[in-house]
Design an enzyme around this catalytic site. Structure first.
Site, PDB file in Angstrom:
ATOM      1  N   GLU A 114       0.818  -1.221   0.000  1.00 17.30           N
ATOM      2  CA  GLU A 114       0.000   0.000   0.000  1.00 17.30           C
ATOM      3  C   GLU A 114       0.848   1.265   0.000  1.00 17.30           C
ATOM      4  OE1 GLU A 114      -3.442   0.273   2.434  1.00 17.30           O
ATOM      5  OE2 GLU A 114      -4.217  -1.686   1.816  1.00 17.30           O
ATOM      6  N   HIS A 159      -1.600  -1.753  10.444  1.00 22.35           N
ATOM      7  CA  HIS A 159      -1.112  -3.129  10.448  1.00 22.35           C
ATOM      8  C   HIS A 159       0.087  -3.245  11.376  1.00 22.35           C
ATOM      9  CE1 HIS A 159      -3.102  -4.990   6.736  1.00 22.35           C
ATOM     10  NE2 HIS A 159      -3.563  -3.753   6.762  1.00 22.35           N
TER      11      HIS A 159
END
Length: 541
Positions: A249, A523
């Site tokens: 990402e 995350h």
């Protein structure tokens, strides 16, 4: 294929592409700011309450009007830029390659195989959510450019620190302690989200010692280490001496460049802006791609070959990004017989929406085939293969009933998952890696040390790690009686042994759950260190 710095075949094409993107960028930026000014993170909302600032509605109202007008004013120029930019994507190679010239060739190779026939290799993966600022805010993360710079600095601080390990015997301890500020000098950097920590001046030739490492004594005292033979820890710093880093990402191009600038003193070989744009039928992408794959690869070792594949079966909002697989072959060094020693490293980011396991299973099938094809095409008879690693954000876990199809995929018969006890069941010491987005800035998890303490306590972990996803129409029963609460672990590092040279043996030195990026992403990064030992008798045959 040969790795060249520019993704374009010549300077003329690169120049036209740069002009087209320069025309697009202002319109894109104003649209990004238009959405961003209307969307606040929970951290910004809290700060406004603490400062008793009541001007925010006016800022939103007038800011939205100004950015909307500027967006409309620059739209015709952006359309002209799009006409130049889109056709050129057909001749664009699927990544930028940055190579930092080393001060000596030894800094790019591992000397262990020449001297002793054994070596230790470190890998790490992290999803950074470096989308354009407006889109990142829907994940409760803002200030993409600032976060990219800070993340890069934090990673360098972790991987370049001395390999110091401090153990304590107290059961109440939170495990391995981080070096204090009195030991390591701090790096000058702007703080965002998480507290800046200690650092060591970069040295790309630093290596951790080879050999087996036991788990922190505080974890042993809880009986966790005794249930499995995999050493593991929750660390507030990135593992020292990571050799290859895979990030997901990293969609924003400017953020990717900032990461490259921060990481290049340590990782001399970096692939970024990986993927395709626009309509690319030759690459198997069936829809228009507004974003690249988001993958970012940083390696200490030279990249000999690299290949990218785009998933052709993405659907919905995921189809706007060119998610896929990146496979790379790296040169590690030479063995005792002066043969090249290489490694294979693969990174991916699978389809995201819940309840669409069939799509992810198809993508896992493609990954298996593409990795096999890449290695078959690039393996040479006079070289040894030391490791074969696959990592990334798989977007499914090993505890949710909704992910049952993926959990039983044959990929896990090829690649070993150190955290996995079997389909649908993780080992008892494992920790989920997906944080609940609304809670990212709460005190329990807003610094690396606080997040480390929280993850090591099951009763707290339940509040901040995303829970399993139930199968449609079935109630969720989790965890099973007598089993620990783990949560969604969607970030994986897997390794394969049947594809490496037969006279090499692999041993897991450590699995690490990393909290250094607390407040900077949703995350939890994961690290894996492998010990590779060459059987001298077999190697001489």
């Amino acid at each position: 294929m040969a790795l060249e710095a520019s993704p374009f075949p010549n300077g003329c094409v690169a120049g036209i592409h740069a002009v087209g993107w320069a025309f697009i960028l202002p319109c894109f930026w104003f649209l990004d700011r238009l959405i961003a000014v209307c969307k606040s993170t929970t951290l910004e909302q809290t700060q406004r309450l603490e400062q008793e600032c009541y001007l925010h509605p006016l800022k939103v109202f007038f800011g939205a009007i100004i950015f909307f007008i500027l967006f409309l004013a620059t739209a015709p120029l952006a359309f002209l830029g799009f006409i130049l930019w889109a056709p050129l994507q057909a001749c664009r190679r699927p990544f930028h390659y940055h190579r930092e010239t080393p001060s000596s060739s030894e800094k790019e190779t591992h000397r262990g195989f020449e001297l002793s026939g054994k070596a230790s290799f470190g890998f790490a993966t992290a999803n950074l959510c470096l989308l354009p600022d407006s889109l990142a805010r829907f994940n409760n993360l803002g200030h993409t450019q600032r976060r990219a710079t800070t993340i890069g600095q934090h990673i360098v601080q972790g991987v370049c620190r001395p390999h110091i390990r401090i153990f304590v015997d107290s059961p109440s301890s939170c495990g391995t302690l981080s070096p204090s500020n009195s030991i390591l000098p701090a790096v000058n950097s702007s703080t965002y989200g998480a507290t800046d920590r200690q650092a060591q001046p970069p040295n790309s030739n630093q290596r951790g010692r080879a050999g087996h490492r036991s788990a922190p004594r505080a974890l042993l005292s809880q009986g966790l280490r005794q249930q499995d033979d995999v050493p593991w820890e929750v660390s507030s710093l990135f593992p020292a001496n990571v050799d290859i880093l895979c990030l997901e990402e990293v969609f924003d191009k400017r953020a990717a460049q900032k990461l490259t600038q921060a990481l290049r003193p340590v990782f001399g070989h970096i692939l970024y802006d990986i993927g395709v744009y626009a309509c690319q039928p030759p690459c198997g992408c069936s829809s228009f791609k507004f974003f690249n794959s988001g993958m970012f690869l940083a390696s200490r070792f030279p990249l000999l070959e690299a290949q990218y594949h785009c998933f052709p079966n993405s659907r919905g909002e995921d189809a706007l990004a060119a998610k896929g697989l990146l496979s790379a072959k790296v040169l590690i060094g030479q063995n005792q017989k002066q043969k090249n020693v290489v490694g294979y490293f693969n990174c991916t980011h699978l389809h995201a929406p819940e309840g669409e396991g069939e799509i992810r299973c198809e993508q896992l099938n493609m990954i298996t085939k593409w990795i096999g094809d890449f290695q078959a095409a690039n393996k040479l008879p006079d070289e040894d293969v030391a490791f074969d690693v696959l990592c990334g954000d798989f977007n499914f876990d090993n505890c949710s009933p909704d992910d049952n199809l993926e959990q039983n995929h044959c990929l896990f018969e090829e690649y070993r998952d150190p955290c996995r006890a079997g389909p649908g069941k993780d080992k008892p010491w494992v920790i989920g890696t997906l944080l609940e987005q609304p809670t990212l800035y709460e005190d329990d998890i807003n610094t690396p040390e606080n997040l480390q303490r929280t993850l090591e306590r099951e009763e707290l972990r339940k509040r901040y790690i995303s829970p399993p996803v139930p199968a449609e129409g079935s109630p969720l029963v989790y965890p099973e009686a007598g089993q620990p609460w783990i949560g969604r672990r969607i970030d994986y590092i897997l390794y394969r042994e049947n594809s490496i040279s037969k006279h090499f043996r692999t041993e897991i030195e450590e699995v690490t759950f990393i909290t250094q990026l607390a407040g900077l992403t949703d995350h939890i990064p994961v690290g894996l260190r492998l010990n590779i030992t060459m059987d001298c008798e077999s190697g001489d045959q």
